[in-house]
Design a protein around this motif. Sequence first.
Motif, PDB file in Angstrom:
ATOM      1  N   GLN A   1       0.830  -1.203   0.000  1.00 31.49           N
ATOM      2  CA  GLN A   1       0.000   0.000   0.000  1.00 31.49           C
ATOM      3  C   GLN A   1       0.866   1.256   0.000  1.00 31.49           C
ATOM      4  N   GLY A   2       0.544   2.185  -0.892  1.00 32.47           N
ATOM      5  CA  GLY A   2       1.246   3.458  -0.965  1.00 32.47           C
ATOM      6  C   GLY A   2       2.445   3.468  -1.890  1.00 32.47           C
TER       7      GLY A   2
ATOM      8  N   LEU B   1       3.987  15.125   3.180  1.00 28.00           N
ATOM      9  CA  LEU B   1       3.313  14.610   4.379  1.00 28.00           C
ATOM     10  C   LEU B   1       2.086  13.776   4.004  1.00 28.00           C
ATOM     11  N   LEU B   2       1.280  14.291   3.093  1.00 28.41           N
ATOM     12  CA  LEU B   2       0.093  13.554   2.654  1.00 28.41           C
ATOM     13  C   LEU B   2       0.479  12.231   2.012  1.00 28.41           C
ATOM     14  N   THR B   3       1.556  12.236   1.236  1.00 28.60           N
ATOM     15  CA  THR B   3       2.014  11.001   0.600  1.00 28.60           C
ATOM     16  C   THR B   3       2.442   9.979   1.642  1.00 28.60           C
ATOM     17  N   LEU B   4       3.142  10.414   2.668  1.00 31.63           N
ATOM     18  CA  LEU B   4       3.583   9.498   3.728  1.00 31.63           C
ATOM     19  C   LEU B   4       2.393   8.888   4.471  1.00 31.63           C
ATOM     20  N   GLN B   5       1.294   9.615   4.543  1.00 30.63           N
ATOM     21  CA  GLN B   5       0.112   9.103   5.225  1.00 30.63           C
ATOM     22  C   GLN B   5      -0.562   7.962   4.459  1.00 30.63           C
ATOM     23  N   SER B   6      -0.195   7.796   3.171  1.00 28.82           N
ATOM     24  CA  SER B   6      -0.825   6.742   2.370  1.00 28.82           C
ATOM     25  C   SER B   6      -0.256   5.360   2.686  1.00 28.82           C
ATOM     26  N   TYR B   7       0.895   5.314   3.388  1.00 25.87           N
ATOM     27  CA  TYR B   7       1.475   4.024   3.773  1.00 25.87           C
ATOM     28  C   TYR B   7       0.807   3.511   5.044  1.00 25.87           C
ATOM     29  N   SER B   8       0.908   2.212   5.253  1.00 25.76           N
ATOM     30  CA  SER B   8       0.257   1.620   6.433  1.00 25.76           C
ATOM     31  C   SER B   8       1.184   1.565   7.648  1.00 25.76           C
ATOM     32  N   SER B   9       2.442   1.990   7.504  1.00 24.15           N
ATOM     33  CA  SER B   9       3.374   1.995   8.631  1.00 24.15           C
ATOM     34  C   SER B   9       4.284   3.206   8.508  1.00 24.15           C
TER      35      SER B   9
ATOM     36  N   GLN C   1      11.297  -7.984   0.635  1.00 23.50           N
ATOM     37  CA  GLN C   1      11.374  -7.181  -0.587  1.00 23.50           C
ATOM     38  C   GLN C   1      10.455  -5.959  -0.502  1.00 23.50           C
ATOM     39  N   ALA C   2       9.230  -6.165  -0.012  1.00 24.08           N
ATOM     40  CA  ALA C   2       8.281  -5.054   0.115  1.00 24.08           C
ATOM     41  C   ALA C   2       8.797  -4.009   1.099  1.00 24.08           C
ATOM     42  N   LEU C   3       9.434  -4.470   2.182  1.00 28.04           N
ATOM     43  CA  LEU C   3       9.995  -3.549   3.171  1.00 28.04           C
ATOM     44  C   LEU C   3      11.071  -2.674   2.530  1.00 28.04           C
ATOM     45  N   GLN C   4      11.910  -3.245   1.690  1.00 26.56           N
ATOM     46  CA  GLN C   4      12.955  -2.463   1.020  1.00 26.56           C
ATOM     47  C   GLN C   4      12.338  -1.397   0.111  1.00 26.56           C
ATOM     48  N   VAL C   5      11.253  -1.743  -0.584  1.00 30.44           N
ATOM     49  CA  VAL C   5      10.575  -0.770  -1.446  1.00 30.44           C
ATOM     50  C   VAL C   5      10.030   0.387  -0.616  1.00 30.44           C
ATOM     51  N   ARG C   6       9.273   0.054   0.437  1.00 27.91           N
ATOM     52  CA  ARG C   6       8.638   1.089   1.261  1.00 27.91           C
ATOM     53  C   ARG C   6       9.682   1.965   1.944  1.00 27.91           C
ATOM     54  N   TYR C   7      10.715   1.331   2.484  1.00 32.64           N
ATOM     55  CA  TYR C   7      11.703   2.074   3.256  1.00 32.64           C
ATOM     56  C   TYR C   7      12.447   3.077   2.385  1.00 32.64           C
TER      57      TYR C   7
END
Length: 460
Positions: free
Chosen positions: A153-154, A408-416, A440-446
């Motif tokens: 998500q995000g 800030l709004l973009t960061l709110q779109s993530y679930s963590s 793998q998903a964690l690396q993308v989000r981070y």
Amino acid sequence: MNGRAVLFLLPHWQVAAGGSPAEDGSADALSGFLDWCETVGLELSPKVYVSKEGTVSDYGLLAREDLQIGEVLFTIPRAVLLSQHTTSIRSLLEKDQASLESQSGWVPLLLALLHEYTASNSHWRPYFSLWPDFSSMDHPMFWPEEERMRLLQGTGILEAVDKDLANIQLEYTSIILPFMESHLDLFDPKLHTPELYQRLVAFVMAYSFQEPLDEEDEDEKEPNPPMMVPMADILNHVANHNANLEYSLECLKMVTTQPIGKGQEIFNTYGQMANWQLMHMYGFAEPYPGNTDDTADIQMVTVRRAALQGASTEAERQLVSEQWDFLCQLEMVGEEGAFVIGWEEVLTEEELSMTLKVLCMAAEEFKEFKEHEGWEEDTEDEESFTLSNETIPRLKASWKKLLHDSALLTLQSYSSDLKAEQDLLNDKVAYGKLSQREQQALQVRYGQKRILHQLLELAS
């Protein structure tokens, strides 16, 4: 891009008549493939070898001894390439070319693959034996929907996957199936199923190459269609790659671009790709901070939302709407577009600069700007700067606030949040307990969140 095709992949399936290459009874697919390479004139340097051992993923190419810059690792005659122009059904594809046009441009190659993959006498059968059922591919498209939503998500991958699924279904039902039904001497819809078609879309997505156009043709010609390049597609990708595929009239050559030590893996590049793109199209991401080409997207409509949130009266909200409509007319923004933020600079600098400029204008200034249809004399003002880590802190306060609020709004779109993921990455025991998909998903989000937090600091 260096060569990999980009677009739009797989449950277990059974092959009837003809069978899959895995059913040859070959005990050593790799050995058979290398023997085939020698037979067809594909020359592999004795200084390198193909293996699954010591690679970042699946098959890879490794150095048997030290390599210098400019060494040719292998040479591939053009007759070895598998494309719509080399397949055994090329004349049929050429004759029906008009009916095979599609949004992706991949249909002729996919039909060639459907035929060659299931034909017992295919020239490329030893090549296909390396991927007996494509089960090693793990693109997000084939994750359970709940898992995709939870992990991605995000990131932008969910939307890309939805488009892929729709495109695959549309192409199969509207183009592939009617073509096969017109040529039942070559195709069998019971064998060449939607499931197999999805697998081959995945294969093209992850392994095909597009030959670059000459610079003088880039603005005039359509991109070259994708093709399969045996041996070249065995190399894995990193942003800091050490080899590159070169094209000539007679052959393709993989050439080293950096010194490579004995035992080290040799990497090609699939292009300057962010982790979300690698995850979407290839099923992997580079661990932080390895991907220097990583980016984070801020949806264009998110900037509009941030501007509307900053409007305190109905008149101000109406002004933002008019400004947005004007930006749409200038083709600077769109409902589905995104501003792309890299580690060092904004990659969509022109579009974001104009958007910040227009959305931060007072009513009278906007009226005058609109009357001149967006044209004005060049200024040395800060808005003419390239949007980079160096220049963003010097932007007008109103620009920085809008940029800050949009991030800030973009960061709110993530679930963590970033801290939770930082803690997880730093805890090697906890990270090791994650599934491959979760890692793998964690690396993308981070990576995306780090870029967005960096933007927050620059725009503060």
